[in-house]
Design a protein around this motif. Structure first.
Motif, PDB file in Angstrom:
ATOM      1  N   UNK A  10       0.801  -1.211   0.000  1.00 24.75           N
ATOM      2  CA  UNK A  10       0.000   0.000   0.000  1.00 24.75           C
ATOM      3  C   UNK A  10       0.837   1.266   0.000  1.00 24.75           C
ATOM      4  N   UNK A  11       0.153   2.408  -0.075  1.00 22.16           N
ATOM      5  CA  UNK A  11       0.835   3.702  -0.081  1.00 22.16           C
ATOM      6  C   UNK A  11       1.735   3.875   1.135  1.00 22.16           C
ATOM      7  N   UNK A  12       1.274   3.408   2.278  1.00 22.44           N
ATOM      8  CA  UNK A  12       2.037   3.579   3.515  1.00 22.44           C
ATOM      9  C   UNK A  12       3.441   2.997   3.394  1.00 22.44           C
ATOM     10  N   UNK A  13       3.620   1.989   2.563  1.00 14.33           N
ATOM     11  CA  UNK A  13       4.914   1.317   2.403  1.00 14.33           C
ATOM     12  C   UNK A  13       5.619   1.695   1.107  1.00 14.33           C
ATOM     13  N   UNK A  14       5.136   2.707   0.433  1.00 14.42           N
ATOM     14  CA  UNK A  14       5.628   2.993  -0.921  1.00 14.42           C
ATOM     15  C   UNK A  14       6.788   3.988  -0.961  1.00 14.42           C
ATOM     16  N   UNK A  15       7.531   3.882  -2.037  1.00 19.09           N
ATOM     17  CA  UNK A  15       8.566   4.842  -2.392  1.00 19.09           C
ATOM     18  C   UNK A  15       8.443   5.160  -3.881  1.00 19.09           C
ATOM     19  N   UNK A  76      -4.024  -7.573  16.518  1.00 19.76           N
ATOM     20  CA  UNK A  76      -3.379  -7.590  15.209  1.00 19.76           C
ATOM     21  C   UNK A  76      -3.532  -6.231  14.520  1.00 19.76           C
ATOM     22  N   UNK A  77      -2.506  -5.871  13.770  1.00 25.45           N
ATOM     23  CA  UNK A  77      -2.558  -4.701  12.887  1.00 25.45           C
ATOM     24  C   UNK A  77      -2.239  -5.186  11.486  1.00 25.45           C
ATOM     25  N   UNK A  78      -3.057  -4.790  10.515  1.00 29.29           N
ATOM     26  CA  UNK A  78      -2.800  -5.112   9.107  1.00 29.29           C
ATOM     27  C   UNK A  78      -2.605  -3.794   8.376  1.00 29.29           C
ATOM     28  N   UNK A  79      -1.387  -3.538   7.886  1.00 31.22           N
ATOM     29  CA  UNK A  79      -1.171  -2.333   7.078  1.00 31.22           C
ATOM     30  C   UNK A  79      -1.536  -2.658   5.635  1.00 31.22           C
ATOM     31  N   UNK A  80      -2.216  -1.720   4.991  1.00 35.39           N
ATOM     32  CA  UNK A  80      -2.900  -2.028   3.726  1.00 35.39           C
ATOM     33  C   UNK A  80      -3.083  -0.736   2.936  1.00 35.39           C
ATOM     34  N   UNK A  81      -3.108  -0.852   1.631  1.00 32.88           N
ATOM     35  CA  UNK A  81      -3.433   0.299   0.793  1.00 32.88           C
ATOM     36  C   UNK A  81      -4.868   0.741   1.004  1.00 32.88           C
ATOM     37  N   UNK A  82      -5.115   2.033   0.813  1.00 32.18           N
ATOM     38  CA  UNK A  82      -6.443   2.574   1.132  1.00 32.18           C
ATOM     39  C   UNK A  82      -7.500   2.266   0.075  1.00 32.18           C
ATOM     40  N   UNK A  83      -7.092   2.055  -1.173  1.00 29.92           N
ATOM     41  CA  UNK A  83      -8.089   1.952  -2.244  1.00 29.92           C
ATOM     42  C   UNK A  83      -9.029   0.767  -2.084  1.00 29.92           C
ATOM     43  N   UNK A  84      -8.530  -0.353  -1.588  1.00 27.54           N
ATOM     44  CA  UNK A  84      -9.399  -1.522  -1.376  1.00 27.54           C
ATOM     45  C   UNK A  84      -9.424  -1.954   0.086  1.00 27.54           C
ATOM     46  N   UNK A  85      -8.995  -1.067   0.969  1.00 26.65           N
ATOM     47  CA  UNK A  85      -8.976  -1.421   2.390  1.00 26.65           C
ATOM     48  C   UNK A  85     -10.365  -1.780   2.899  1.00 26.65           C
ATOM     49  N   UNK A  86     -11.397  -1.060   2.454  1.00 26.30           N
ATOM     50  CA  UNK A  86     -12.756  -1.339   2.923  1.00 26.30           C
ATOM     51  C   UNK A  86     -13.209  -2.728   2.486  1.00 26.30           C
ATOM     52  N   UNK A  87     -12.803  -3.174   1.297  1.00 28.29           N
ATOM     53  CA  UNK A  87     -13.146  -4.529   0.853  1.00 28.29           C
ATOM     54  C   UNK A  87     -12.470  -5.578   1.737  1.00 28.29           C
ATOM     55  N   UNK A  88     -11.174  -5.385   2.003  1.00 28.81           N
ATOM     56  CA  UNK A  88     -10.455  -6.350   2.833  1.00 28.81           C
ATOM     57  C   UNK A  88     -10.992  -6.347   4.253  1.00 28.81           C
ATOM     58  N   UNK A  89     -11.290  -5.153   4.785  1.00 32.01           N
ATOM     59  CA  UNK A  89     -11.835  -5.065   6.141  1.00 32.01           C
ATOM     60  C   UNK A  89     -13.156  -5.812   6.245  1.00 32.01           C
ATOM     61  N   UNK A 102      -8.760  -7.633  18.906  1.00 35.70           N
ATOM     62  CA  UNK A 102      -8.812  -6.633  17.836  1.00 35.70           C
ATOM     63  C   UNK A 102      -7.964  -6.977  16.621  1.00 35.70           C
ATOM     64  N   UNK A 103      -8.543  -6.720  15.442  1.00 38.50           N
ATOM     65  CA  UNK A 103      -7.830  -6.795  14.168  1.00 38.50           C
ATOM     66  C   UNK A 103      -8.019  -5.440  13.510  1.00 38.50           C
ATOM     67  N   UNK A 104      -6.969  -4.627  13.463  1.00 45.26           N
ATOM     68  CA  UNK A 104      -7.061  -3.248  12.998  1.00 45.26           C
ATOM     69  C   UNK A 104      -6.366  -3.078  11.642  1.00 45.26           C
ATOM     70  N   UNK A 105      -7.122  -2.638  10.656  1.00 43.28           N
ATOM     71  CA  UNK A 105      -6.526  -2.324   9.358  1.00 43.28           C
ATOM     72  C   UNK A 105      -6.224  -0.833   9.304  1.00 43.28           C
ATOM     73  N   UNK A 106      -5.047  -0.498   8.795  1.00 40.75           N
ATOM     74  CA  UNK A 106      -4.692   0.907   8.658  1.00 40.75           C
ATOM     75  C   UNK A 106      -3.757   1.080   7.469  1.00 40.75           C
ATOM     76  N   UNK A 107      -3.526   2.325   7.117  1.00 43.57           N
ATOM     77  CA  UNK A 107      -2.663   2.672   5.996  1.00 43.57           C
ATOM     78  C   UNK A 107      -2.470   4.172   6.020  1.00 43.57           C
ATOM     79  N   UNK A 108      -2.226   4.750   4.870  1.00 39.77           N
ATOM     80  CA  UNK A 108      -2.044   6.206   4.828  1.00 39.77           C
ATOM     81  C   UNK A 108      -2.278   6.725   3.424  1.00 39.77           C
TER      82      UNK A 108
END
Length: 309
Positions: A10-15, A76-89, A102-108
């Motif tokens: 996802x964006x959070x991990x991008x360069x 748990x924390x799952x870092x994920x891109x925002x565009x399809x985060x709602x589908x994965x959640x 708790x299983x928390x999905x987040x990104x940026x």
């Protein structure tokens, strides 16, 4: 307290690359940004994908990994891109039925480490929620905590990108507990299509999907979920009848963001319900899509899903 962070890209991990942003950072980088100093946080690189490349098979990878080590970690924390985060959640919300932690999905919206990035604040929000004792799957983003089956990305750029549809946001001060024993529901039937209705659309569109072997169709209708009936130039009702005959489940939802679908209100909805169409209620399309995949996987071939709840 032991928390596991699963990085998926996802964006959070991008360069930046010559072709634009691409996931490059690791789970270790995500963990360092959280700054947990007591050794409570462990990290795993599970995937490294732009979330536009996330598919149902990746939901299964994430869900199975969490299920495998569920009792080893407190959250748990799952870092994920925002565009399809709602589908994965939404998928994880239903696949990890009755999860007691708790299983928390987040990104940026901007990569971790860039000036003005929202990544650090979202990671810390997710970590706080993962340590809270909340039970369930949620999105932690932009200062909000949203149940996994209610999240929708409403803004393409704003830091406060997600909203909760049909449910209040999560209050960590209010105790929560699972309503059932944990059960991994990881079977998915991907023969589900989402079709958006528009004026002048031909009902043959429905027939074409049925003929192609789809077992489920989510039809985004108008208003409360209505589709053209007998007074229309071309009624959709015969196609819905053929769907029922071919054991194709039809779920009617709305193109409106808020208030949901109710096909008991107008004749055009009632007639569709009489032909077996189901109402999507207040679930956003992301949740309906995942929900129908799971239910179809658990429904024998040649039969339709009888209820979405």
């Amino acid at each position: 307290m032991k928390i596991l962070l699963l990085a998926t890209g996802g964006t959070i991990a991008s360069r930046e690359t010559e072709h634009g942003l691409r996931p490059a950072l690791t789970a270790e980088d995500m963990g360092a940004a959280i700054g947990a100093e007591d050794g409570s946080l462990e990290v795993v690189d599970l995937l490294a994908l732009d979330s536009t490349n996330i598919a149902p098979c990746h939901w299964q990878i994430i869900a199975r990994r969490i299920a495998e080590c569920r009792t080893t970690y407190d959250g748990f924390i799952v870092t994920h891109g925002t565009d399809t985060m709602a589908y994965t959640a939404a998928a994880l919300y239903y696949m990890l039925e009755g999860i007691d932690r708790p299983v928390m999905l987040t990104g940026s919206q901007r990569p971790l480490g860039l000036a003005g990035s929202d990544a650090e604040s979202n990671l810390r929000l997710a970590y706080e929620a993962a340590c809270s004792g909340f039970a369930g799957v949620a999105v932690a983003f932009g200062g909000r905590l949203i149940h996994g089956n209610a999240a929708k990305k409403m803004y393409s750029l704003a830091d406060d990108a997600f909203r909760s549809i049909g449910r209040p946001e999560i209050d960590l001060a209010a105790p929560s507990a699972p309503t059932a024993l944990f059960h991994l529901r990881d079977a998915l039937d991907e023969r589900v299509a989402v079709i958006r209705l528009y004026p002048g659309m031909k009902p043959v569109t429905i027939d074409a999907h049925i003929a192609s072997g789809y077992r489920g169709i989510i039809l985004e209708g108008y208003g409360l979920g209505s589709v053209p009936g007998d007074d229309a130039e071309e009624s959709f009702l015969p196609s819905l009848d053929r769907a029922k005959t071919r054991a194709c489940t039809i779920a009617l939802t709305t193109q409106c963001i808020y208030d949901g679908a109710d096909i008991t209100h107008y004749e055009v909805g009632v007639r569709a319900a009489e032909l077996g169409a189901l109402s999507g209620g207040t679930l956003p399309i992301e949740a309906l899509y995942a929900r129908l995949m799971i239910l179809l996987a658990e429904t024998p071939e040649g039969e339709t899903v009888k209820a979405l709840c």
